[in-house]
Design a protein around this motif. Structure first.
Motif, PDB file in Angstrom:
ATOM      1  N   SER A  95      15.046 -37.076 -70.053  1.00  0.00           N
ATOM      2  CA  SER A  95      14.536 -38.447 -70.095  1.00  0.00           C
ATOM      3  C   SER A  95      13.658 -38.759 -68.892  1.00  0.00           C
ATOM      4  CB  SER A  95      15.685 -39.454 -70.156  1.00  0.00           C
ATOM      5  OG  SER A  95      16.355 -39.356 -71.389  1.00  0.00           O
ATOM      6  N   VAL A  96      14.075 -38.304 -67.712  1.00  0.00           N
ATOM      7  CA  VAL A  96      13.294 -38.525 -66.499  1.00  0.00           C
ATOM      8  C   VAL A  96      11.899 -37.920 -66.660  1.00  0.00           C
ATOM      9  CG1 VAL A  96      13.089 -37.831 -64.067  1.00  0.00           C
ATOM     10  CG2 VAL A  96      15.260 -38.719 -64.935  1.00  0.00           C
ATOM     11  N   VAL A  97      11.856 -36.698 -67.159  1.00  0.00           N
ATOM     12  CA  VAL A  97      10.573 -36.013 -67.327  1.00  0.00           C
ATOM     13  C   VAL A  97       9.730 -36.699 -68.406  1.00  0.00           C
ATOM     14  CG1 VAL A  97       9.476 -33.852 -68.066  1.00  0.00           C
ATOM     15  CG2 VAL A  97      11.393 -33.805 -66.448  1.00  0.00           C
ATOM     16  N   LEU A  98      10.345 -37.044 -69.517  1.00  0.00           N
ATOM     17  CA  LEU A  98       9.583 -37.647 -70.611  1.00  0.00           C
ATOM     18  C   LEU A  98       9.111 -39.058 -70.280  1.00  0.00           C
ATOM     19  CD1 LEU A  98      11.498 -36.290 -73.727  1.00  0.00           C
ATOM     20  CD2 LEU A  98       9.275 -35.567 -72.835  1.00  0.00           C
ATOM     21  N   GLN A  99       9.834 -39.763 -69.414  1.00  0.00           N
ATOM     22  CA  GLN A  99       9.350 -41.078 -68.979  1.00  0.00           C
ATOM     23  C   GLN A  99       8.051 -40.934 -68.187  1.00  0.00           C
ATOM     24  OE1 GLN A  99      12.532 -43.025 -66.863  1.00  0.00           O
ATOM     25  NE2 GLN A  99      13.698 -43.421 -68.733  1.00  0.00           N
ATOM     26  N   ALA A 100       7.966 -39.878 -67.391  1.00  0.00           N
ATOM     27  CA  ALA A 100       6.767 -39.654 -66.580  1.00  0.00           C
ATOM     28  C   ALA A 100       5.661 -38.942 -67.361  1.00  0.00           C
ATOM     29  CB  ALA A 100       7.135 -38.833 -65.341  1.00  0.00           C
ATOM     30  N   HIS A 101       6.043 -38.214 -68.409  1.00  0.00           N
ATOM     31  CA  HIS A 101       5.076 -37.395 -69.158  1.00  0.00           C
ATOM     32  C   HIS A 101       5.370 -37.505 -70.652  1.00  0.00           C
ATOM     33  CE1 HIS A 101       3.815 -35.650 -65.347  1.00  0.00           C
ATOM     34  NE2 HIS A 101       5.099 -35.566 -65.050  1.00  0.00           N
ATOM     35  N   ALA A 102       5.175 -38.678 -71.188  1.00  0.00           N
ATOM     36  CA  ALA A 102       5.534 -38.960 -72.583  1.00  0.00           C
ATOM     37  C   ALA A 102       4.721 -38.163 -73.592  1.00  0.00           C
ATOM     38  CB  ALA A 102       5.374 -40.452 -72.864  1.00  0.00           C
ATOM     39  N   GLY A 148      26.560 -35.550 -60.999  1.00  0.00           N
ATOM     40  CA  GLY A 148      25.108 -35.465 -61.106  1.00  0.00           C
ATOM     41  C   GLY A 148      24.644 -35.901 -62.480  1.00  0.00           C
ATOM     42  N   ILE A 149      23.361 -35.714 -62.726  1.00  0.00           N
ATOM     43  CA  ILE A 149      22.811 -36.098 -64.031  1.00  0.00           C
ATOM     44  C   ILE A 149      23.021 -34.958 -65.026  1.00  0.00           C
ATOM     45  CG2 ILE A 149      21.134 -37.630 -62.958  1.00  0.00           C
ATOM     46  CD1 ILE A 149      18.967 -35.521 -63.738  1.00  0.00           C
ATOM     47  N   ASP A 150      23.075 -35.328 -66.296  1.00  0.00           N
ATOM     48  CA  ASP A 150      23.242 -34.301 -67.316  1.00  0.00           C
ATOM     49  C   ASP A 150      21.880 -33.883 -67.882  1.00  0.00           C
ATOM     50  OD1 ASP A 150      22.473 -36.141 -69.331  1.00  0.00           O
ATOM     51  OD2 ASP A 150      24.533 -36.588 -69.868  1.00  0.00           O
ATOM     52  N   GLN A 151      21.914 -32.954 -68.796  1.00  0.00           N
ATOM     53  CA  GLN A 151      20.715 -32.377 -69.394  1.00  0.00           C
ATOM     54  C   GLN A 151      19.838 -33.446 -70.052  1.00  0.00           C
ATOM     55  OE1 GLN A 151      21.830 -29.141 -71.905  1.00  0.00           O
ATOM     56  NE2 GLN A 151      19.774 -28.746 -72.611  1.00  0.00           N
ATOM     57  N   ASN A 152      20.453 -34.348 -70.800  1.00  0.00           N
ATOM     58  CA  ASN A 152      19.686 -35.392 -71.483  1.00  0.00           C
ATOM     59  C   ASN A 152      19.028 -36.351 -70.500  1.00  0.00           C
ATOM     60  OD1 ASN A 152      20.164 -34.443 -74.087  1.00  0.00           O
ATOM     61  ND2 ASN A 152      22.123 -35.503 -74.203  1.00  0.00           N
ATOM     62  N   GLU A 153      19.732 -36.666 -69.406  1.00  0.00           N
ATOM     63  CA  GLU A 153      19.134 -37.541 -68.395  1.00  0.00           C
ATOM     64  C   GLU A 153      17.939 -36.861 -67.731  1.00  0.00           C
ATOM     65  OE1 GLU A 153      22.758 -40.213 -66.659  1.00  0.00           O
ATOM     66  OE2 GLU A 153      22.955 -38.028 -66.449  1.00  0.00           O
ATOM     67  N   ASP A 161      20.327 -36.870 -57.805  1.00  0.00           N
ATOM     68  CA  ASP A 161      19.809 -38.228 -57.938  1.00  0.00           C
ATOM     69  C   ASP A 161      18.820 -38.429 -59.087  1.00  0.00           C
ATOM     70  OD1 ASP A 161      17.395 -37.172 -57.019  1.00  0.00           O
ATOM     71  OD2 ASP A 161      17.602 -38.010 -55.005  1.00  0.00           O
ATOM     72  N   GLY A 162      18.488 -37.384 -59.829  1.00  0.00           N
ATOM     73  CA  GLY A 162      17.632 -37.534 -60.996  1.00  0.00           C
ATOM     74  C   GLY A 162      16.160 -37.735 -60.700  1.00  0.00           C
ATOM     75  N   TYR A 209       6.425 -27.119 -65.707  1.00  0.00           N
ATOM     76  CA  TYR A 209       7.769 -26.987 -65.155  1.00  0.00           C
ATOM     77  C   TYR A 209       8.039 -28.175 -64.240  1.00  0.00           C
ATOM     78  CZ  TYR A 209       7.745 -22.176 -66.818  1.00  0.00           C
ATOM     79  OH  TYR A 209       7.710 -21.062 -67.598  1.00  0.00           O
ATOM     80  N   TYR A 210       9.146 -28.856 -64.493  1.00  0.00           N
ATOM     81  CA  TYR A 210       9.557 -29.991 -63.683  1.00  0.00           C
ATOM     82  C   TYR A 210      10.958 -29.703 -63.164  1.00  0.00           C
ATOM     83  CZ  TYR A 210       5.676 -32.102 -66.122  1.00  0.00           C
ATOM     84  OH  TYR A 210       4.431 -32.344 -66.636  1.00  0.00           O
ATOM     85  N   TYR A 211      11.162 -29.946 -61.880  1.00  0.00           N
ATOM     86  CA  TYR A 211      12.455 -29.711 -61.261  1.00  0.00           C
ATOM     87  C   TYR A 211      13.029 -31.071 -60.874  1.00  0.00           C
ATOM     88  CZ  TYR A 211      10.858 -25.023 -61.569  1.00  0.00           C
ATOM     89  OH  TYR A 211      10.400 -23.829 -62.072  1.00  0.00           O
ATOM     90  N   VAL A 212      14.136 -31.401 -61.533  1.00  0.00           N
ATOM     91  CA  VAL A 212      14.766 -32.711 -61.379  1.00  0.00           C
ATOM     92  C   VAL A 212      16.063 -32.518 -60.598  1.00  0.00           C
ATOM     93  CG1 VAL A 212      15.703 -34.704 -62.608  1.00  0.00           C
ATOM     94  CG2 VAL A 212      13.786 -33.418 -63.605  1.00  0.00           C
ATOM     95  N   SER A 213      16.196 -33.276 -59.512  1.00  0.00           N
ATOM     96  CA  SER A 213      17.391 -33.175 -58.679  1.00  0.00           C
ATOM     97  C   SER A 213      18.638 -33.489 -59.507  1.00  0.00           C
ATOM     98  CB  SER A 213      17.293 -34.151 -57.508  1.00  0.00           C
ATOM     99  OG  SER A 213      18.526 -34.214 -56.824  1.00  0.00           O
ATOM    100  N   PHE A 214      19.602 -32.590 -59.453  1.00  0.00           N
ATOM    101  CA  PHE A 214      20.878 -32.792 -60.132  1.00  0.00           C
ATOM    102  C   PHE A 214      21.586 -34.010 -59.553  1.00  0.00           C
ATOM    103  CE2 PHE A 214      25.515 -31.991 -60.102  1.00  0.00           C
ATOM    104  CZ  PHE A 214      25.767 -31.924 -61.461  1.00  0.00           C
TER     105      PHE A 214
END
Length: 168
Positions: free
Chosen positions: A113-120, A105-110, A158-159, A151-156
């Motif tokens: 990054s997913v969240v910050l790309q959508a909410h910079a 799955g994706i790690d903590q940093n990924e 697929d990210g 709060y953002y929930y990112v799938s482990f």
């Protein structure tokens, strides 16, 4: 040589002694309150670690997470005998435990990054690894410029962001 203290010296000694006693009582009281307040989390970590060792064959624990969304879950991350980093996802009731290799799955940093790309415009406040609706997720908590929590929930797996709660 005389060992008699003047009245002023006796009062100073009594005041200093009293201050020391008050300070020691305050420190002891604070320590007791802290230990009592953290006891449930320490117990949960102990029990989750035992389950992670049993079901995930984890030998060393690197991280412990608690996620309380739609029910509490605990996640223990550590290494097994094969030096693989494993995540063991444990619902509070101890049933339906999931074991995943962290590399699957994706790690903590990924996740950040997913969240910050959508909410910079937001700053990451905290991340947790846990279960949401029986699915392993990263919970990424951010703060908006106005101080609101998001709060953002990112799938482990697929990210992808699968759930958002903003301006809390």
């Amino acid at each position: 040589m005389s060992t008699h203290l003047s009245k002023k010296e006796k009062r100073i000694t009594i005041v200093l002694f009293s201050l020391i006693v008050v300070l020691l009582v305050t420190i002891a009281g604070t320590a007791i309150i802290y230990l009592q307040a953290t006891q449930p989390m320490r117990q949960a970590k102990k029990e989750a670690t035992e389950l992670a060792q049993k079901y995930g064959n984890i030998e060393t624990v690197d991280q412990f997470y608690r996620l309380s969304k739609n029910g509490t879950s605990y996640t223990v991350v550590g290494e097994n005998k094969q030096n693989q980093t494993i995540a063991v996802f444990i619902p509070k009731d101890g049933t339906n435990i999931k074991v995943r290799e962290m590399q699957s799955g994706i790690d903590q940093n990924e996740a950040k990054s997913v969240v910050l790309q959508a909410h910079a415009d937001q700053n990451v406040y905290k991340e947790n690894l846990g279960m949401l609706n029986d699915q392993p997720v990263w919970e990424v908590i951010t703060k908006s410029k106005d101080g609101a929590l998001n709060y953002y929930y990112v799938s482990f797996s697929d990210g992808k962001i699968i759930k958002e709660q903003q301006n809390i």
